[in-house]
Enzyme design. Structure first.
Site, PDB file in Angstrom:
ATOM      1  N   ARG A 104       0.843  -1.191   0.000  1.00 54.79           N
ATOM      2  CA  ARG A 104       0.000   0.000   0.000  1.00 54.79           C
ATOM      3  C   ARG A 104       0.878   1.242   0.000  1.00 54.79           C
ATOM      4  O   ARG A 104       1.683   1.434   0.905  1.00 54.79           O
ATOM      5  CB  ARG A 104      -0.920  -0.001   1.227  1.00 54.79           C
ATOM      6  CG  ARG A 104      -1.919   1.148   1.219  1.00 54.79           C
ATOM      7  CD  ARG A 104      -2.966   0.997   2.286  1.00 54.79           C
ATOM      8  NE  ARG A 104      -2.425   1.083   3.633  1.00 54.79           N
ATOM      9  CZ  ARG A 104      -3.173   1.152   4.732  1.00 54.79           C
ATOM     10  NH1 ARG A 104      -4.488   1.127   4.627  1.00 54.79           N
ATOM     11  NH2 ARG A 104      -2.614   1.234   5.928  1.00 54.79           N
ATOM     12  N   THR A 108      -0.878   7.592  -1.221  1.00 53.66           N
ATOM     13  CA  THR A 108      -2.155   7.489  -1.933  1.00 53.66           C
ATOM     14  C   THR A 108      -3.080   6.421  -1.356  1.00 53.66           C
ATOM     15  O   THR A 108      -4.273   6.404  -1.648  1.00 53.66           O
ATOM     16  CB  THR A 108      -1.910   7.151  -3.411  1.00 53.66           C
ATOM     17  OG1 THR A 108      -1.342   5.826  -3.503  1.00 53.66           O
ATOM     18  CG2 THR A 108      -0.966   8.152  -4.050  1.00 53.66           C
ATOM     19  N   ASP A 201      -1.538  -3.051  13.155  1.00 48.56           N
ATOM     20  CA  ASP A 201      -1.090  -3.609  11.888  1.00 48.56           C
ATOM     21  C   ASP A 201      -0.984  -5.128  12.030  1.00 48.56           C
ATOM     22  O   ASP A 201      -0.125  -5.634  12.751  1.00 48.56           O
ATOM     23  CB  ASP A 201       0.270  -3.023  11.501  1.00 48.56           C
ATOM     24  CG  ASP A 201       0.703  -3.452  10.101  1.00 48.56           C
ATOM     25  OD1 ASP A 201       0.936  -4.650   9.909  1.00 48.56           O
ATOM     26  OD2 ASP A 201       0.828  -2.581   9.233  1.00 48.56           O
ATOM     27  N   ASP A 204       2.489  -6.779  11.131  1.00 50.61           N
ATOM     28  CA  ASP A 204       3.510  -6.563  12.159  1.00 50.61           C
ATOM     29  C   ASP A 204       3.269  -7.426  13.382  1.00 50.61           C
ATOM     30  O   ASP A 204       4.204  -7.957  13.981  1.00 50.61           O
ATOM     31  CB  ASP A 204       3.539  -5.082  12.568  1.00 50.61           C
ATOM     32  CG  ASP A 204       4.223  -4.212  11.521  1.00 50.61           C
ATOM     33  OD1 ASP A 204       5.022  -4.739  10.735  1.00 50.61           O
ATOM     34  OD2 ASP A 204       3.936  -2.994  11.487  1.00 50.61           O
TER      35      ASP A 204
END
Length: 210
Positions: A104, A108, A201, A204
């Protein structure tokens, strides 16, 4: 949200709560994800078609049910999607595996593909795409589009731990034919595209990289 299926089984909800805790260790998070993905696999495969076959038991001949059609394909959106695979393979050990690598862009929030590897003979197979988070929905939309363009599947489902309303809306607009299976639809996204209240996340936390 008619094509969104929230899996409310008590064990799923209990394990999800434990995973959300910020002090859950990497080992605990990874183990819980494996257990939860096994439970969710039962739900996402609930409507798989069956056919009758004739078998011999130790006592007599009988007609029994087996899954109809070609073997299932599990599609992992790298890297976090891999956390789902072991648990799901406990339920469907014969499934084939496809990997799609999507980063990602932090500015953006759009997906950038860096890897795509699928089994041969994907056409007319049922596909389950797995990724722990349906956040913006951009990666999921891109992955599903790649599968439609390259493999002509029989059906596609999307399975995640958590979804944001924004991601659900994006996915439904792009692929209204794809059912979404999740353990929870959370409140919203923050300015960085993370789900709130979420669990952080997922990649992670699975791999201990943060």
């Amino acid at each position: 949200m008619s094509n969104v299926h929230v899996i409310t089984h008590p064990l799923v909800q209990h394990k999800l709560t434990l995973m959300r805790k910020k002090d859950a260790s990497t080992n605990s998070f990874r183990r819980l994800l494996g257990e939860l993905s096994t439970l969710m696999a039962y739900e996402v495969t609930r409507d798989m078609p069956l056919q009758d076959v004739t078998i011999e038991t130790p006592l007599e001949t009988m007609t029994a049910k087996v899954i109809d059609g070609k073997k299932l394909v599990l599609v992992s959106i790298l890297r976090a999607g891999n956390g789902f695979l072991d648990g799901m393979l406990n339920v469907v050990p014969g499934a084939r595996i496809c990997h799609i690598g999507l980063d990602r862009d932090p500015h953006t929030l759009q997906p950038v593909e860096y890897y795509f590897k699928m089994p041969s003979e994907m056409a007319e197979r049922d596909i389950i795409v797995v990724d722990p988070m349906l956040a913006t929905g951009n990666s999921a939309v891109a992955a599903v589009q790649q599968l439609k363009d390259k493999s002509a599947p029989k059906s596609i489902k999307f399975m995640c731990l958590l979804a944001a309303p924004e991601g659900v809306k994006t996915m439904q607009a792009a692929h209204p034919d794809v059912d979404i299976y999740t353990a929870a639809v959370d409140r919203q996204l923050n300015d960085h595209g993370y789900i709130l209240p979420g669990l952080g996340d997922a990649g992670d936390r699975i791999f201990g990289t943060k």
